[in-house]
Design an enzyme around this catalytic site. Structure first.
Site, PDB file in Angstrom:
ATOM      1  N   ARG A 122       0.824  -1.232   0.000  1.00  0.00           N
ATOM      2  CA  ARG A 122       0.000   0.000   0.000  1.00  0.00           C
ATOM      3  C   ARG A 122       0.849   1.271   0.000  1.00  0.00           C
ATOM      4  NH1 ARG A 122      -3.707  -2.974   3.435  1.00  0.00           N
ATOM      5  NH2 ARG A 122      -5.359  -3.712   2.078  1.00  0.00           N
ATOM      6  N   LYS A 144       4.121  11.616 -11.742  1.00  0.00           N
ATOM      7  CA  LYS A 144       3.223  10.793 -12.565  1.00  0.00           C
ATOM      8  C   LYS A 144       3.840   9.404 -12.716  1.00  0.00           C
ATOM      9  CE  LYS A 144       0.753  14.000 -15.566  1.00  0.00           C
ATOM     10  NZ  LYS A 144       0.590  14.469 -16.957  1.00  0.00           N
ATOM     11  N   GLU A 186      12.085  17.797 -25.381  1.00  0.00           N
ATOM     12  CA  GLU A 186      11.327  18.186 -24.177  1.00  0.00           C
ATOM     13  C   GLU A 186      11.942  19.433 -23.538  1.00  0.00           C
ATOM     14  OE1 GLU A 186       8.463  16.862 -23.108  1.00  0.00           O
ATOM     15  OE2 GLU A 186       8.351  14.877 -24.013  1.00  0.00           O
ATOM     16  N   LYS A 228       9.380  22.820 -14.389  1.00  0.00           N
ATOM     17  CA  LYS A 228       8.417  21.750 -14.133  1.00  0.00           C
ATOM     18  C   LYS A 228       7.976  21.793 -12.670  1.00  0.00           C
ATOM     19  CE  LYS A 228       6.805  17.237 -14.961  1.00  0.00           C
ATOM     20  NZ  LYS A 228       6.887  16.006 -15.679  1.00  0.00           N
ATOM     21  N   GLU A 238      -2.951  17.926 -12.384  1.00  0.00           N
ATOM     22  CA  GLU A 238      -3.315  18.308 -13.750  1.00  0.00           C
ATOM     23  C   GLU A 238      -4.789  18.638 -13.901  1.00  0.00           C
ATOM     24  OE1 GLU A 238      -1.109  16.302 -16.891  1.00  0.00           O
ATOM     25  OE2 GLU A 238      -2.851  16.479 -18.177  1.00  0.00           O
ATOM     26  N   ARG A 242      -0.970  22.181 -15.442  1.00  0.00           N
ATOM     27  CA  ARG A 242      -0.003  21.129 -15.746  1.00  0.00           C
ATOM     28  C   ARG A 242      -0.194  20.594 -17.170  1.00  0.00           C
ATOM     29  NH1 ARG A 242       2.257  16.293 -11.842  1.00  0.00           N
ATOM     30  NH2 ARG A 242       3.599  15.372 -13.439  1.00  0.00           N
ATOM     31  N   ASN A 246       1.835  19.259 -21.942  1.00  0.00           N
ATOM     32  CA  ASN A 246       1.485  18.339 -23.036  1.00  0.00           C
ATOM     33  C   ASN A 246       1.534  19.021 -24.398  1.00  0.00           C
ATOM     34  OD1 ASN A 246       1.013  16.188 -21.302  1.00  0.00           O
ATOM     35  ND2 ASN A 246      -1.051  16.914 -20.869  1.00  0.00           N
ATOM     36  N   HIS A 249       1.977  17.095 -27.631  1.00  0.00           N
ATOM     37  CA  HIS A 249       1.838  15.686 -27.281  1.00  0.00           C
ATOM     38  C   HIS A 249       0.600  15.020 -27.881  1.00  0.00           C
ATOM     39  CE1 HIS A 249       5.218  16.457 -24.720  1.00  0.00           C
ATOM     40  NE2 HIS A 249       5.183  15.261 -24.171  1.00  0.00           N
ATOM     41  N   HIS A 253       1.612  11.882 -29.585  1.00  0.00           N
ATOM     42  CA  HIS A 253       1.094  10.576 -29.156  1.00  0.00           C
ATOM     43  C   HIS A 253       0.412   9.856 -30.305  1.00  0.00           C
ATOM     44  CE1 HIS A 253       1.021  11.673 -24.590  1.00  0.00           C
ATOM     45  NE2 HIS A 253       2.135  11.080 -24.944  1.00  0.00           N
ATOM     46  N   HIS A 267       9.658   8.715 -28.429  1.00  0.00           N
ATOM     47  CA  HIS A 267       8.685   9.671 -27.894  1.00  0.00           C
ATOM     48  C   HIS A 267       9.115  11.113 -28.183  1.00  0.00           C
ATOM     49  CE1 HIS A 267       5.743  11.486 -25.246  1.00  0.00           C
ATOM     50  NE2 HIS A 267       6.707  12.096 -24.591  1.00  0.00           N
TER      51      HIS A 267
HETATM   52  N1  GLY Z   1       5.062  14.805 -18.654  1.00  0.00           N
HETATM   53  C1  GLY Z   1       4.014  15.677 -18.347  1.00  0.00           C
HETATM   54  C2  GLY Z   1       3.724  15.818 -16.899  1.00  0.00           C
HETATM   55  O1  GLY Z   1       4.475  15.328 -16.077  1.00  0.00           O
HETATM   56  O2  GLY Z   1       2.739  16.412 -16.537  1.00  0.00           O
END
Ligand code: GLY
Length: 372
Positions: A122, A144, A186, A228, A238, A242, A246, A249, A253, A267
């Protein structure tokens, strides 16, 4: 010990990113004070096993019990099957709630090990040691985690912050140039979405950075982590800001999904072309000055990156690419949402973008009616 520290401010879950040369050989000094107990398990991409051995020596010297679990290189590990295999192997080492997992590798390992840490017993503590430029400036920061499923990438996962991110610049010296450039895309993203001066700096210094200038690398990585951290500090889950990360992206994607994740389009390579398309969309919407997409494409070319779909060696179809847009996590009730630029250095979220316009961008890239 000389390194740059970038704080990520998230209340009780705040942590530091440390960036410098030779940090992994001193891993114990950087990590021991954070450990709830002197027991760690390194989850390591098999491609960087030597890096993990360096860390193990330092940790063992300081009396920290260290086990290593390697996982196969490549995106396939980031799956339900990969997660199950990892969890079962971790359990063989009898972890307890004070055990810390340390992810050593690129985005795949960071996302997978982070997700495993969030559900093992957990939740156990977790540290990120990103070894690709892309992971160092993006995926290792911000919490993330997740895996891919049949329905798409990163659709299952958690927000689970690491206790520290340790970035050793030396690992980049063995990174293939193609991977380095993919990560550089990036870096450019941060300039495009929030700092025009940083984008101009990249235009001046990007080639030297990619060629190996360590001071420029440190500065760029620290700048990106700082940006960031600022965004994640404002909008961890997000719900709004946030999403700016993207930029490029949704297009990127779609290209990756169409290419089939077979390694033919990394990517970062997909994101680079996706950002050119994002600029074109913003130009077509009348938001961004004409010529901006061309400026980005010129710089990508200068550092040896592809900017056109025709260069990628795939037989693309417009519908093949556009069908992925509706599966985008930002899409709401079928309406398309894109991150757009109002200027280089200023991004915003635009809802209800007409699918025809996004289609037009794809079509002109494919037909060569807009070309670099
Ligand atoms: N890679 C995008 C984020 O971490 O929100």
């Amino acid at each position: 010990m000389s390194f740059t520290t970038v704080p990520v401010a998230l209340g009780a879950r705040s942590y530091d990113i440390r960036i410098g040369s030779g940090l992994l050989a001193e891993a114990a000094q950087h990590l021991a004070p954070l450990l709830a107990a002197p027991k760690v398990i390194l989850v390591v991409d098999e491609a960087v096993e030597m890096v993990a051995r360096t860390m193990l020596l330092s940790l063992a010297k300081h009396g920290i019990a260290t086990d290593i679990v390697t996982i196969p290189a490549g995106e396939a590990a980031k799956s339900f099957a990969g997660l199950e295999a990892l969890i079962n192997r971790l359990l063989e080492y009898a972890p307890d709630r004070k055990t810390t997992l340390i992810a050593v590798g690129g985005g795949v390992v960071g996302d997978l090990a982070g997700f495993a840490a969030s559900i093992l017993l957990r939740g156990v503590d977790f540290i990120q040691v990103p070894t690709t430029l892309l992971a160092q400036v993006d995926s290792s920061v911000g919490g993330k985690t997740g895996i891919n499923t049949r329905a798409g990438k990163n659709l299952v996962g958690s927000f689970y912050q690491p206790r520290r991110v340790l970035i050793d610049l030396d690992v980049l010296t063995t990174l293939p140039p193609r991977e380095l450039k993919a990560g550089y895309a990036e870096i450019l993203k941060y300039g495009l979405i929030m700092d025009a001066e940083f984008f101009a700096w990249c235009e001046r210094e990007g080639e030297k950075l990619l060629a190996g200038n360590i001071a420029l690398r440190e500065l760029a990585i620290a700048t990106c982590c700082h940006k960031k951290a600022q965004i994640v500090g404002e909008d961890e889950r997000e719900s709004d800001r946030r999403a700016l990360l993207n930029f490029g992206h949704t297009f990127g994607h779609a290209l990756e999904a169409e290419a089939g994740y077979d390694g033919s389009l990394l990517h970062g390579e997909a994101v680079a072309i996706g950002m050119v398309m994002g600029c074109r969309l913003s130009e077509k919407l009348g938001l961004l000055a004409q010529g901006s997409a061309m400026r980005l494409a010129r710089h990508l070319r200068a550092v040896g990156m592809k900017t056109q779909l025709s260069e990628t060696g795939h037989a693309w179809q417009v519908e093949g690419i556009t069908r992925h847009f509706v599966r985008d996590k930002k899409a709401e009730a079928g309406a398309l949402t894109f991150i757009v630029l109002e200027a280089i250095g200023q991004a915003s979220i635009l809802k209800n973008v007409a699918p025809e316009l996004a289609r037009e961008v794809v079509a002109e890239m494919l037909e060569g009616t807009w070309s670099t």
